[in-house]
Design a protein around this motif. Structure first.
Motif, PDB file in Angstrom:
ATOM      1  N   ARG A 112       7.942 -11.868  -7.252  1.00  0.00           N
ATOM      2  CA  ARG A 112       6.864 -10.894  -7.128  1.00  0.00           C
ATOM      3  C   ARG A 112       5.861 -11.111  -8.253  1.00  0.00           C
ATOM      4  NH1 ARG A 112       4.390  -7.638  -3.510  1.00  0.00           N
ATOM      5  NH2 ARG A 112       4.212  -5.478  -4.160  1.00  0.00           N
ATOM      6  N   MET A 383      -1.673  -6.382   8.652  1.00  0.00           N
ATOM      7  CA  MET A 383      -0.942  -7.432   9.346  1.00  0.00           C
ATOM      8  C   MET A 383      -0.916  -8.709   8.542  1.00  0.00           C
ATOM      9  SD  MET A 383       0.451  -6.461  11.896  1.00  0.00           S
ATOM     10  CE  MET A 383       0.518  -4.720  12.224  1.00  0.00           C
ATOM     11  N   HIS A 384      -0.982  -8.625   7.252  1.00  0.00           N
ATOM     12  CA  HIS A 384      -1.177  -9.843   6.473  1.00  0.00           C
ATOM     13  C   HIS A 384      -0.103  -9.966   5.425  1.00  0.00           C
ATOM     14  CE1 HIS A 384      -4.728 -10.010   8.771  1.00  0.00           C
ATOM     15  NE2 HIS A 384      -4.891  -8.744   8.487  1.00  0.00           N
ATOM     16  N   THR A 385       0.704 -10.879   5.585  1.00  0.00           N
ATOM     17  CA  THR A 385       1.956 -11.142   4.891  1.00  0.00           C
ATOM     18  C   THR A 385       2.744 -11.886   5.929  1.00  0.00           C
ATOM     19  OG1 THR A 385       1.952  -9.249   3.396  1.00  0.00           O
ATOM     20  CG2 THR A 385       4.111  -9.992   4.053  1.00  0.00           C
ATOM     21  N   ASN A 405      -0.749 -10.035  -0.105  1.00  0.00           N
ATOM     22  CA  ASN A 405      -1.059  -8.641   0.189  1.00  0.00           C
ATOM     23  C   ASN A 405      -2.062  -8.539   1.321  1.00  0.00           C
ATOM     24  OD1 ASN A 405      -0.643  -5.927   0.037  1.00  0.00           O
ATOM     25  ND2 ASN A 405      -2.231  -5.576  -1.471  1.00  0.00           N
ATOM     26  N   GLU A 424      -2.414  -8.042  -5.029  1.00  0.00           N
ATOM     27  CA  GLU A 424      -1.178  -7.258  -5.103  1.00  0.00           C
ATOM     28  C   GLU A 424      -1.286  -6.079  -6.073  1.00  0.00           C
ATOM     29  OE1 GLU A 424       1.254  -7.890  -2.459  1.00  0.00           O
ATOM     30  OE2 GLU A 424       0.957  -9.863  -3.302  1.00  0.00           O
ATOM     31  N   ASP A 427      -0.688  -2.645  -4.901  1.00  0.00           N
ATOM     32  CA  ASP A 427       0.657  -2.118  -4.632  1.00  0.00           C
ATOM     33  C   ASP A 427       1.184  -1.282  -5.800  1.00  0.00           C
ATOM     34  OD1 ASP A 427       0.874  -3.007  -2.071  1.00  0.00           O
ATOM     35  OD2 ASP A 427       2.135  -4.730  -2.508  1.00  0.00           O
ATOM     36  N   TYR A 438      -1.827   0.957   2.241  1.00  0.00           N
ATOM     37  CA  TYR A 438      -0.812   1.293   3.256  1.00  0.00           C
ATOM     38  C   TYR A 438      -0.522   2.786   3.301  1.00  0.00           C
ATOM     39  CZ  TYR A 438      -0.621  -3.636   2.797  1.00  0.00           C
ATOM     40  OH  TYR A 438      -1.003  -4.942   2.744  1.00  0.00           O
ATOM     41  N   SER A 456       7.170  -3.194  -3.985  1.00  0.00           N
ATOM     42  CA  SER A 456       6.914  -3.861  -2.706  1.00  0.00           C
ATOM     43  C   SER A 456       7.716  -3.185  -1.602  1.00  0.00           C
ATOM     44  CB  SER A 456       7.357  -5.320  -2.826  1.00  0.00           C
ATOM     45  OG  SER A 456       7.265  -5.972  -1.587  1.00  0.00           O
ATOM     46  N   SER A 457       7.300  -3.397  -0.369  1.00  0.00           N
ATOM     47  CA  SER A 457       8.118  -2.962   0.770  1.00  0.00           C
ATOM     48  C   SER A 457       8.856  -4.141   1.393  1.00  0.00           C
ATOM     49  CB  SER A 457       7.228  -2.334   1.849  1.00  0.00           C
ATOM     50  OG  SER A 457       6.528  -1.238   1.344  1.00  0.00           O
ATOM     51  N   GLY A 476       3.973  -6.201   7.282  1.00  0.00           N
ATOM     52  CA  GLY A 476       3.487  -4.927   7.830  1.00  0.00           C
ATOM     53  C   GLY A 476       3.386  -3.825   6.801  1.00  0.00           C
ATOM     54  N   GLY A 477       3.238  -4.184   5.509  1.00  0.00           N
ATOM     55  CA  GLY A 477       3.100  -3.145   4.485  1.00  0.00           C
ATOM     56  C   GLY A 477       4.293  -2.199   4.553  1.00  0.00           C
TER      57      GLY A 477
END
Ligand code: DON
Length: 574
Positions: A112, A383-385, A405, A424, A427, A438, A456-457, A476-477
């Protein structure tokens, strides 16, 4: 009023359970990693599911050269950096959950990003004190110190069999020789054109001739090829020291950022003990802090183990799952952060007794409004990850969720490196009690501090059973957590990889107090029943990009499937 009385009981129950566990809380610990017994069998073939066919094929190329799942993971992740930069890459970070077949050991790699030492919360405020969302999401101030290169070097050197020059070769070749961007990348560049135009190196990379690349044209990234080559030759030093580090720091500082050479030189990817929980005869191995995912999934499963979901009608099944989600996300907001910086009551959050208390606060036929606790804002599932899953012929398993992110990260490319920086920093709870992109709120536990990892999720997870095992994950966050949870439940119900990735989804994250529903997840009668229980159902565009590999130990059959919501993905078994 019936509900108010129960509400007080709920609050009391939460306070009592929290209080008791706080008193007992020692140093933060994750649940002991009771590793599953080494699998006696080997599948004899391999399965890879990733968000892009070039990346899946890069993984198989490296397996064919004698690599294992971890070498393949290095190839897949680095190729995704080239072909799917809107989601993850060299300037971002990842989390990985590994099962090592030979020893039966489970390992978690935390790559991370960290906050630069000079992080200043005021940089994320406008002069009038309101949150400056641009600073949080675009440009160099939004970027944490990347973890992806260090994480891949650790993965290759400690767990792989091949040198980096072999496992990074497909990414280097693809960046140097070029590839045809898929529609999703073209769309992302067009969507972010205005932001990309703010930085000359971003224009040079993503807007050749001042315009987004055209479908069908070959697109090359020689700077990124060169940076991966330096990493292949020098390991960590190829990115975190010397030429690349100097270019990164110069570019960031020239554009108003605050990175230093020390920030880069001090970055370390870390091995951590994964969170392990037994559920219905399966061992779930998942992400510990600084991901909130594993804690939330464990908390939800601990609550759900008190119910016989299989015997319920769909509305009651959904009701109990949503109530468990609500309670887990409340704790996510309140308690979780980087374990190297904050003391978290993990013993409490992971305790079955705590879950018993929470379960008692769930009413049989009625939603519990989140407003019994604080209130919150809107949310964009994003939708980005990216997530990919691999099982190799020897039974090694790895799930990696990797991210820059938000869409194309900070949109800032550091000149001469091909490195697109993440965003990031958003977050972190940059401004207390203000939502991130998110809709997640955070507390002091997730406040930005130099050197600290933002929460983070990401929840790459292994489900290990006697007869069947699986590697599951998705982007998806905040919805990552509930997607993975639903994937685990569906796998345990006996579903195939193809069914799991295609299943319709629902999501609740405590605040906003709404259930996000994908079209078709509940039939009309179930939706009506849920509304009567007090739920607000909010239709959402489909979310997630799940990539799953399953292994049936009874016939040693692997299956790999990529989310049908996104056509660029490829799940393949060879
Ligand atoms: O680490 C996290 O939780 C986020 N940065 C992940 C972002 C994400 O999944 C974006 N959307 N698909």
């Amino acid at each position: 009023m019936k509900f108010q009385m129960h509400g007080r009981v709920l609050l009391l129950s939460l306070l009592l359970t929290s209080g008791a566990a706080f008193a007992a809380d020692g140093a933060p610990k994750t649940a002991p990693a009771t590793a599953p017994a080494p699998q006696a069998q080997r599948p004899g073939h391999a399965g890879i599911a990733s968000a892009n066919f070039l990346a899946t094929n890069a993984g198989f190329e490296v397996l064919a050269k004698g690599g294992n799942a971890f070498d393949a993971a290095v190839a897949v992740a680095s190729t995704l950096s080239v072909v799917e930069p809107e989601s993850s890459g060299i300037g971002g970070g990842f989390m990985a959950t590994l099962h090592i077949a030979k020893t039966g050991e489970n390992v978690f790699i935390d790559a991370r990003e960290t906050a630069p030492m000079a992080v200043n919360p005021k940089d994320y405020l406008n002069p009038d004190g309101t949150p400056n969302r641009d600073a949080a999401l675009k440009g160099p101030l939004s970027a944490g110190i990347p973890g992806e290169p260090a994480g891949l070097v650790l993965l290759a050197k400690k767990f792989g069999k091949l040198p980096l020059s072999v496992s990074l070769a497909p990414a280097i070749r693809t960046a140097r020789d070029g590839f045809k961007p898929d529609p999703r990348l073209l769309h992302s560049i067009a969507e972010e054109q205005k932001n990309l135009e703010r930085w000359p190196a971003s224009v040079a990379k993503y807007l050749p001739g001042g315009k987004p690349p055209v479908a069908g044209e070959i697109w090359r990234d020689p700077d990124q090829a060169r940076t991966w080559e330096l990493i292949a030759q020098q390991g960590d030093a190829g990115f975190y020291r010397g030429e690349t580090a100097q270019k990164l720091v110069d570019a960031v500082r020239a554009a108003g950022g605050n990175w230093t050479l020390e920030d880069l030189a001090n970055y370390r990817a870390k091995e951590r003990t994964p969170i392990t929980i037994d559920y219905q005869g399966y061992k779930i191995v998942t992400a510990p802090p600084p991901s909130s995912g594993g804690v939330a999934i464990a908390e939800i499963l601990n609550i759900l183990r008190g119910y016989d979901l299989a015997k319920m009608d769909p509305a009651h099944r959904a009701h109990y799952i949503i109530e468990a989600m609500r309670r887990a996300f409340r704790d996510h907001n309140d308690y979780l952060g980087d374990p190297d910086f904050v003391k978290m009551p993990l013993d409490m959050l992971l305790s079955p007794y705590y879950a018993d208390g929470l379960r008692q606060s769930i009413l049989a036929d009625q939603a519990t409004p989140s407003s019994m606790l604080p209130h919150g804002p809107a949310h964009d599932p994003g939708m980005h990850t990216t997530h990919f899953s691999i099982i190799d012929k020897d039974g090694n398993m790895v799930g990696i969720t990797s991210t820059v992110n938000y869409i194309l990260g900070s949109t800032f490319v550091a000149k001469g490196t091909g490195v697109l920086l993440n965003d990031e920093m958003d977050d972190f709870a940059l401004v207390p009690n203000k939502p991130n992109v998110y809709g997640l709120l955070g507390s002091k536990a997730n406040a930005p501090v130099g050197g600290k990892r933002m929460l983070s999720s990401m929840s790459p997870s292994l489900v290990v059973g006697k007869d069947r095992s699986a590697v599951i994950g998705s982007p998806g966050g905040s919805t990552i957590i509930t997607q993975v949870l639903e994937g685990i439940l569906h796998f345990i119900d006996g579903q195939s990889a193809q069914q799991i990735v295609a299943d319709k989804r629902f999501h609740h994250q405590f605040l906003p107090d709404e259930v996000f529903v994908e079209d078709g997840v509940f039939d009309a009668a179930t939706s009506e029943q849920l509304r009567k229980m007090g739920y607000t159902l909010k239709p959402r565009e489909p979310w997630g990009f799940m990539n799953v590999v399953t292994w049936d130990h009874r016939d040693n059959k692997l299956d790999a499937a990529s989310d049908p919501r996104r056509p660029s993905g490829l799940g393949k078994v060879e």
